[in-house]
Enzyme design. Sequence first.
Site, PDB file in Angstrom:
ATOM      1  N   HIS A 234       3.044  -1.063 -23.635  1.00 52.90           N
ATOM      2  CA  HIS A 234       3.390  -1.193 -22.218  1.00 52.90           C
ATOM      3  C   HIS A 234       2.629  -0.201 -21.342  1.00 52.90           C
ATOM      4  O   HIS A 234       2.942  -0.061 -20.168  1.00 52.90           O
ATOM      5  CB  HIS A 234       4.897  -1.019 -22.022  1.00 52.90           C
ATOM      6  CG  HIS A 234       5.707  -2.138 -22.585  1.00 52.90           C
ATOM      7  ND1 HIS A 234       7.078  -2.064 -22.769  1.00 52.90           N
ATOM      8  CD2 HIS A 234       5.352  -3.373 -23.009  1.00 52.90           C
ATOM      9  CE1 HIS A 234       7.518  -3.199 -23.293  1.00 52.90           C
ATOM     10  NE2 HIS A 234       6.484  -4.006 -23.440  1.00 52.90           N
TER      11      HIS A 234
ATOM     12  N   THR B 282      15.325   0.547 -30.453  1.00 57.46           N
ATOM     13  CA  THR B 282      15.005  -0.583 -29.577  1.00 57.46           C
ATOM     14  C   THR B 282      16.084  -1.650 -29.666  1.00 57.46           C
ATOM     15  O   THR B 282      16.646  -1.883 -30.738  1.00 57.46           O
ATOM     16  CB  THR B 282      13.624  -1.187 -29.913  1.00 57.46           C
ATOM     17  OG1 THR B 282      13.405  -2.339 -29.095  1.00 57.46           O
ATOM     18  CG2 THR B 282      13.512  -1.567 -31.373  1.00 57.46           C
TER      19      THR B 282
ATOM     20  N   ASN C 296      19.175   2.606 -35.143  1.00 55.58           N
ATOM     21  CA  ASN C 296      19.617   2.377 -33.772  1.00 55.58           C
ATOM     22  C   ASN C 296      21.073   2.810 -33.627  1.00 55.58           C
ATOM     23  O   ASN C 296      21.817   2.862 -34.611  1.00 55.58           O
ATOM     24  CB  ASN C 296      19.461   0.895 -33.395  1.00 55.58           C
ATOM     25  CG  ASN C 296      19.298   0.683 -31.907  1.00 55.58           C
ATOM     26  OD1 ASN C 296      18.640   1.471 -31.221  1.00 55.58           O
ATOM     27  ND2 ASN C 296      19.878  -0.378 -31.385  1.00 55.58           N
ATOM     28  N   MET C 297      21.482   3.069 -32.407  1.00 58.44           N
ATOM     29  CA  MET C 297      22.862   3.472 -32.168  1.00 58.44           C
ATOM     30  C   MET C 297      23.848   2.380 -32.549  1.00 58.44           C
ATOM     31  O   MET C 297      24.965   2.644 -32.969  1.00 58.44           O
ATOM     32  CB  MET C 297      23.056   3.849 -30.697  1.00 58.44           C
ATOM     33  CG  MET C 297      22.438   5.184 -30.309  1.00 58.44           C
ATOM     34  SD  MET C 297      23.194   6.595 -31.164  1.00 58.44           S
ATOM     35  CE  MET C 297      24.854   6.538 -30.468  1.00 58.44           C
TER      36      MET C 297
END
Length: 310
Positions: free
Chosen positions: A158, A250, A275-276
């Site tokens: 990005h 992500t 990841n959380m």
Amino acid sequence: MCLFQFTARRLVSQAHCGLKASSSKKQKFCLEMARPSSSMADFREVFAKAKHIAIITGAGVSAESGVPTFRGAGGFWRKWQAQELATPGAFARNPSRVWEFYHYRREVMLSKHPNPAHIAIAECEKRLSKQGRSVVVITQNIDELHRKAGTKHLLEIHGSLFKTRCTSCGNVAANYKSPICPALAGKGAPDPDTQDAAIPVEDLPQCEEDGCKGLLRPHVVWFGEALDPGVLTAVEKELDICDLCLVVGTSSVVYPAAMFAPQVSARGVPVAEFNMETTPATNRFRFHFPGPCGTTLPPALARHETEIIS
């Protein structure tokens, strides 16, 4: 052409950065698997044998360094969310406002530092390179914290907050000035009561190429813009050869990046998600490790007892 390349090119031709695929598209590229394992011992065995490791990172990694995500509830700068400012149309209508937003983000990043997850990735890359093994980081983040941590093999799909692109001549250049131009000094406050600076275009960041003086824009992929085909080709090559893939911090909902790891998994390569919480892609992966990436990733990437360090 391999399965990943065929699918990637077809989807990228339809999707742009920041757009979510429809549920039918999601189902088309799903590979339903058994419930993923959270066994660190099993992951470590796979890690010890991997020769080419691809690590895909998202905003969750940087959030642990205190970087605002501008997504979801509360993700506002003044009264706008990123989706309203990070577009070609917004820049065409009000380049001063958009530059205030990006100036604020640049200045915030000057006070942020890599967290244990960034550092673990960079140290793993350095260590494994001495063993003839490779690590590549494919990041959706534009904050350069991976670079600051020491990561060398980095694909920023990005773009970067600290690069600019001329709207006239197209020149791309690194830019770490603070402020990026005199007119933006002290500007960009996020408080909703702050008035726009309304800086004239001629006082906004200007191209320094000989004889150009064109208006600069942040070299980032905005909503509604396609990803750089050269970067995507590099990503494809790395994912084609990887024998272990990590998905770190992500949400796995923004396409085309959300399809990278599921496509790797579809050809039988182990994928581990850090990841959380679970994501729409979790059940397609072999491993899932919940919790802060800065806590779960360092032990996962630490030196394995079977590694030979010369």
